[in-house]
Design an enzyme around this catalytic site. Structure first.
Site, PDB file in Angstrom:
ATOM      1  N   LYS A   1       0.850  -1.190   0.000  1.00 50.28           N
ATOM      2  CA  LYS A   1       0.000   0.000   0.000  1.00 50.28           C
ATOM      3  C   LYS A   1       0.887   1.241   0.000  1.00 50.28           C
ATOM      4  O   LYS A   1       1.453   1.634   1.011  1.00 50.28           O
ATOM      5  CB  LYS A   1      -0.900   0.058   1.242  1.00 50.28           C
ATOM      6  CG  LYS A   1      -1.969   1.130   1.104  1.00 50.28           C
ATOM      7  CD  LYS A   1      -2.422   1.710   2.402  1.00 50.28           C
ATOM      8  CE  LYS A   1      -1.606   2.859   2.888  1.00 50.28           C
ATOM      9  NZ  LYS A   1      -1.665   4.082   2.062  1.00 50.28           N
TER      10      LYS A   1
ATOM     11  N   GLU B   1       9.687   1.337  10.571  1.00 49.69           N
ATOM     12  CA  GLU B   1      10.683   2.390  10.320  1.00 49.69           C
ATOM     13  C   GLU B   1       9.945   3.701  10.539  1.00 49.69           C
ATOM     14  O   GLU B   1       9.115   4.085   9.718  1.00 49.69           O
ATOM     15  CB  GLU B   1      11.194   2.313   8.872  1.00 49.69           C
ATOM     16  CG  GLU B   1      11.864   1.008   8.500  1.00 49.69           C
ATOM     17  CD  GLU B   1      13.137   0.766   9.280  1.00 49.69           C
ATOM     18  OE1 GLU B   1      13.782   1.738   9.691  1.00 49.69           O
ATOM     19  OE2 GLU B   1      13.473  -0.407   9.513  1.00 49.69           O
TER      20      GLU B   1
ATOM     21  N   CYS C   1      13.112  11.400   7.112  1.00 50.11           N
ATOM     22  CA  CYS C   1      13.162  10.963   8.507  1.00 50.11           C
ATOM     23  C   CYS C   1      14.557  11.112   9.113  1.00 50.11           C
ATOM     24  O   CYS C   1      14.684  11.300  10.313  1.00 50.11           O
ATOM     25  CB  CYS C   1      12.692   9.519   8.608  1.00 50.11           C
ATOM     26  SG  CYS C   1      13.585   8.422   7.485  1.00 50.11           S
TER      27      CYS C   1
ATOM     28  N   GLU D   1      10.038  16.342  14.989  1.00 50.18           N
ATOM     29  CA  GLU D   1      10.499  16.283  13.599  1.00 50.18           C
ATOM     30  C   GLU D   1       9.937  17.499  12.837  1.00 50.18           C
ATOM     31  O   GLU D   1       8.734  17.735  12.863  1.00 50.18           O
ATOM     32  CB  GLU D   1       9.895  15.000  13.030  1.00 50.18           C
ATOM     33  CG  GLU D   1      10.624  14.412  11.908  1.00 50.18           C
ATOM     34  CD  GLU D   1      10.021  13.048  11.544  1.00 50.18           C
ATOM     35  OE1 GLU D   1       8.815  12.821  11.735  1.00 50.18           O
ATOM     36  OE2 GLU D   1      10.784  12.213  11.054  1.00 50.18           O
TER      37      GLU D   1
HETATM   38  P1  NAD Z   1       2.096   8.470   8.008  1.00 53.66           P
HETATM   39  O1  NAD Z   1       2.398   7.655   9.204  1.00 53.66           O
HETATM   40  O2  NAD Z   1       0.986   9.433   8.079  1.00 53.66           O
HETATM   41  O3  NAD Z   1       1.778   7.537   6.763  1.00 53.66           O
HETATM   42  C1  NAD Z   1       2.649   6.521   6.345  1.00 53.66           C
HETATM   43  C2  NAD Z   1       1.848   5.437   5.668  1.00 53.66           C
HETATM   44  O4  NAD Z   1       1.032   4.816   6.661  1.00 53.66           O
HETATM   45  C3  NAD Z   1       0.894   5.955   4.581  1.00 53.66           C
HETATM   46  O5  NAD Z   1       0.863   5.029   3.520  1.00 53.66           O
HETATM   47  C4  NAD Z   1      -0.440   5.969   5.305  1.00 53.66           C
HETATM   48  O6  NAD Z   1      -1.537   5.815   4.429  1.00 53.66           O
HETATM   49  C5  NAD Z   1      -0.295   4.753   6.197  1.00 53.66           C
HETATM   50  N1  NAD Z   1      -1.210   4.732   7.357  1.00 53.66           N
HETATM   51  C6  NAD Z   1      -1.779   5.771   7.996  1.00 53.66           C
HETATM   52  N2  NAD Z   1      -2.564   5.316   8.991  1.00 53.66           N
HETATM   53  C7  NAD Z   1      -2.479   3.970   8.979  1.00 53.66           C
HETATM   54  C8  NAD Z   1      -3.041   2.935   9.767  1.00 53.66           C
HETATM   55  N3  NAD Z   1      -3.890   3.195  10.762  1.00 53.66           N
HETATM   56  N4  NAD Z   1      -2.716   1.647   9.478  1.00 53.66           N
HETATM   57  C9  NAD Z   1      -1.857   1.364   8.476  1.00 53.66           C
HETATM   58  N5  NAD Z   1      -1.309   2.309   7.697  1.00 53.66           N
HETATM   59  C10 NAD Z   1      -1.601   3.595   7.945  1.00 53.66           C
HETATM   60  O7  NAD Z   1       3.453   9.191   7.617  1.00 53.66           O
HETATM   61  P2  NAD Z   1       3.725  10.162   6.406  1.00 53.66           P
HETATM   62  O8  NAD Z   1       3.266  11.519   6.790  1.00 53.66           O
HETATM   63  O9  NAD Z   1       3.238   9.593   5.135  1.00 53.66           O
HETATM   64  O10 NAD Z   1       5.323  10.089   6.354  1.00 53.66           O
HETATM   65  C11 NAD Z   1       6.115  10.868   7.160  1.00 53.66           C
HETATM   66  C12 NAD Z   1       6.589  10.095   8.378  1.00 53.66           C
HETATM   67  O11 NAD Z   1       7.258   8.925   7.984  1.00 53.66           O
HETATM   68  C13 NAD Z   1       7.596  10.883   9.169  1.00 53.66           C
HETATM   69  O12 NAD Z   1       7.353  10.759  10.543  1.00 53.66           O
HETATM   70  C14 NAD Z   1       8.911  10.248   8.801  1.00 53.66           C
HETATM   71  O13 NAD Z   1       9.909  10.417   9.747  1.00 53.66           O
HETATM   72  C15 NAD Z   1       8.519   8.840   8.636  1.00 53.66           C
HETATM   73  N6  NAD Z   1       9.506   8.163   7.799  1.00 53.66           N
HETATM   74  C16 NAD Z   1      10.321   7.245   8.372  1.00 53.66           C
HETATM   75  C17 NAD Z   1      11.298   6.617   7.609  1.00 53.66           C
HETATM   76  C18 NAD Z   1      12.221   5.597   8.198  1.00 53.66           C
HETATM   77  O14 NAD Z   1      12.855   4.879   7.431  1.00 53.66           O
HETATM   78  N7  NAD Z   1      12.336   5.487   9.498  1.00 53.66           N
HETATM   79  C19 NAD Z   1      11.409   6.927   6.268  1.00 53.66           C
HETATM   80  C20 NAD Z   1      10.553   7.871   5.715  1.00 53.66           C
HETATM   81  C21 NAD Z   1       9.589   8.481   6.506  1.00 53.66           C
END
Ligand code: NAD
Length: 490
Positions: free
Chosen positions: A178, A253, A287, A389
């Protein structure tokens, strides 16, 4: 200016080797201009369930396919993706906003994971362990765990998926991916390449959809054995709790709050160049980007001046245009969020050193989506700018007196993803790096992540790892057969 070619894929969910009809759609926009790029078919619970069932059927043959064959398919995928790099980079920039050069780098980065795990597939070894009783032995085997539900964010729409898909498929698992709602196009565009590389129908299903809906099915469907998420810490906590009743394996992650420690003997010109590079990378929406820059009090004024000169020289604009150093943020709300944090810090005594507003005058841009690269001095540990962040092109400078104090303050966060240490004395750099509570440290290096090494956070930044030999362990289960030791005489 790069132009987007006509779509060579259908912007709909890809399940069992077929583009699927859907009831609802998601409008995907170019964050630089606000223009709608596509209405992408949105998978509902029924379609996600079908995708999982199909992946479970495909698992029977894919898990039994020789590892060398699985690896060869992934290696081919890396080759095909590299050959189409320009088109994929253009699509990625159009939907995500990062500059074309950065998008092109992401395509290559994604390909390195397919190539790396293509090789690693053949290295999943079991072992024979001596039994404490005579005439018996143990066979310790590592088996693919089953169907993996993969969830990724919008900042690296292809690479975050590639890391997970490559490891899962190399291990012999099948995957239901997804992608983020904001960036499903480049994810769907991977489907025809995967098919061309020889990924059988059902082995990789791609289901754009709402996080809570798709995530809910991943958590409740008994045939999903692993959920691997890259996203925010709040979403990670939610996924972990949702997966608990089904005792599913979870790999996370999550968010970071990376310290960047400038040691007293650091080359400040080099530091300024690297820091600006790190912060304009994906407009700071990374991130592992530097979130708190610890600088010795005595060097603060000089570093400010060097950063100011570099930040002022940046060209901000449409990532598809030539000569642009930084693109927009993902949407207007993200810009408002960054601006609010900077304003709050200034209200509490911080000072804006410089702000680059080179995008303001450019025509054809959705200016609400652009955030100015900004250097902020006088930031303290208590400010929101340092606590959370930022996800924007802001360089917050925090002054320190003693190196030990900087390390202690760097560790005073619930996050533990990445850190950076810059200095000339490598013994001291190493000692500081060793004291930091994070998953990865770049010493005099702004982008240490590679397919060859494990990457994963500690504390609230996650659990598990991607890349390296560790990346595949997330998708493998260990089991033991205890059996009589065969004898020559039968
Ligand atoms: P997010 O958590 O809002 O969304 C990430 C993904 O999770 C999206 O595909 C979203 O649709 C999905 N999602 C949302 N709610 C969900 C649920 N209840 N169950 C399952 N999936 C769900 O994050 P974002 O705003 O898209 O991305 C930014 C965040 O991601 C930042 O906090 C960043 O630090 C983190 N990030 C971490 C890494 C890493 O490798 N550690 C890499 C990139 C981004």
């Amino acid at each position: 200016m790069k132009t987007l070619p006509r779509f060579w894929f259908d912007p709909r969910p890809w399940v069992d080797g077929v583009w699927q009809p859907t009831d609802g759609t998601i409008a995907v926009r170019n964050p630089a201009t606000g223009a709608v790029l596509a209405e992408v078919g949105r998978a509902d619970e029924r379609l996600v369930t079908r995708a999982i069932d199909g992946a479970a059927r495909a698992f029977r043959s894919w898990s039994g396919t020789p590892a060398a064959t699985r690896g060869a398919v992934l290696s081919r995928l890396a080759t095909i993706l590299r050959a189409r790099r320009d088109d994929y980079a253009t699509l990625l920039t159009a939907e995500q906003g990062k500059t074309w050069a950065q998008a092109s780098g992401e395509i290559e980065y994604a390909a390195t994971f397919f190539a790396w795990f293509g090789e690693e597939a053949r290295r999943v070894h079991g072992r024979i362990v001596p039994h404490p009783e005579a005439g018996r032995e143990f066979l310790v085997e590592r088996r693919p765990a089953g169907v993996a539900g993969l969830v990724t964010p919008w900042n690296f729409p292809l690479a975050q998926g590639a890391k997970k898909i490559a490891a899962a498929l190399a291990a012999g698992c099948t995957a239901v991916w997804k992608p983020a709602e904001l960036t499903p196009l480049v994810a769907l565009a991977l489907a025809p390449l995967a098919a061309e590389a020889g990924v059988p129908d059902g082995v990789l299903q791609i289901v754009p959809g709402q996080g809570s809906v798709v995530g809910g099915v991943f958590a409740s469907h008994p045939l999903v054995r692993i959920i691997s998420l890259t996203g925010s810490t709040a979403t990670g906590a939610h996924v972990l709790a949702a997966a608990a009743p089904g005792i599913k394996r979870v790999s996370l992650e999550l968010g970071g709050n990376a310290p960047f420690i400038v040691l007293p003997d650091a080359d400040l010109d080099f530091v300024a160049a690297e820091l600006v590079r790190l912060k304009v990378f994906v407009s700071g929406q990374v991130c592992v980007t530097a979130n708190r820059v610890f600088v010795p009090e005595s060097a603060a004024a000089e570093l400010e001046a060097r950063l100011a000169a570099r930040v002022a020289a940046l060209v901000v604009g449409n990532g598809l245009a030539d000569g642009v150093d930084m693109g927009p943020l993902i949407h207007a709300a993200a810009c408002r969020d960054v601006a609010t944090r900077v304003a709050a810090a200034v209200g509490e005594g911080a000072r804006i050193v410089t702000e680059n507003r080179s995008a303001d005058a450019a025509a054809d841009l959705d200016h609400a989506n652009f955030s100015p690269p900004t250097v902020v001095a006088g930031v303290t540990d208590e400010m929101r700018l340092a606590q959370e962040e930022i996800f924007g092109p802001v360089i917050p400078l925090l002054a320190y007196r003693r190196v030990g104090e900087a390390v202690e303050r760097a560790n005073a966060t619930p996050y533990g993803l990445a850190a950076y240490v810059y200095g000339r004395d490598l013994d001291r750099c190493r000692a500081v790096a060793g004291a930091l509570e994070v998953g990865i440290v770049g010493v005099n290096e702004w982008r240490p992540l590679k397919a060859e090494i494990p990457f994963g956070g500690v504390k609230q930044s996650g659990m598990g790892a991607e890349g390296g030999e560790e990346g595949m362990r997330e998708f493998l289960e260990t089991r033991v057969v205890s059996m009589p030791r065969p004898g020559i005489e039968g």
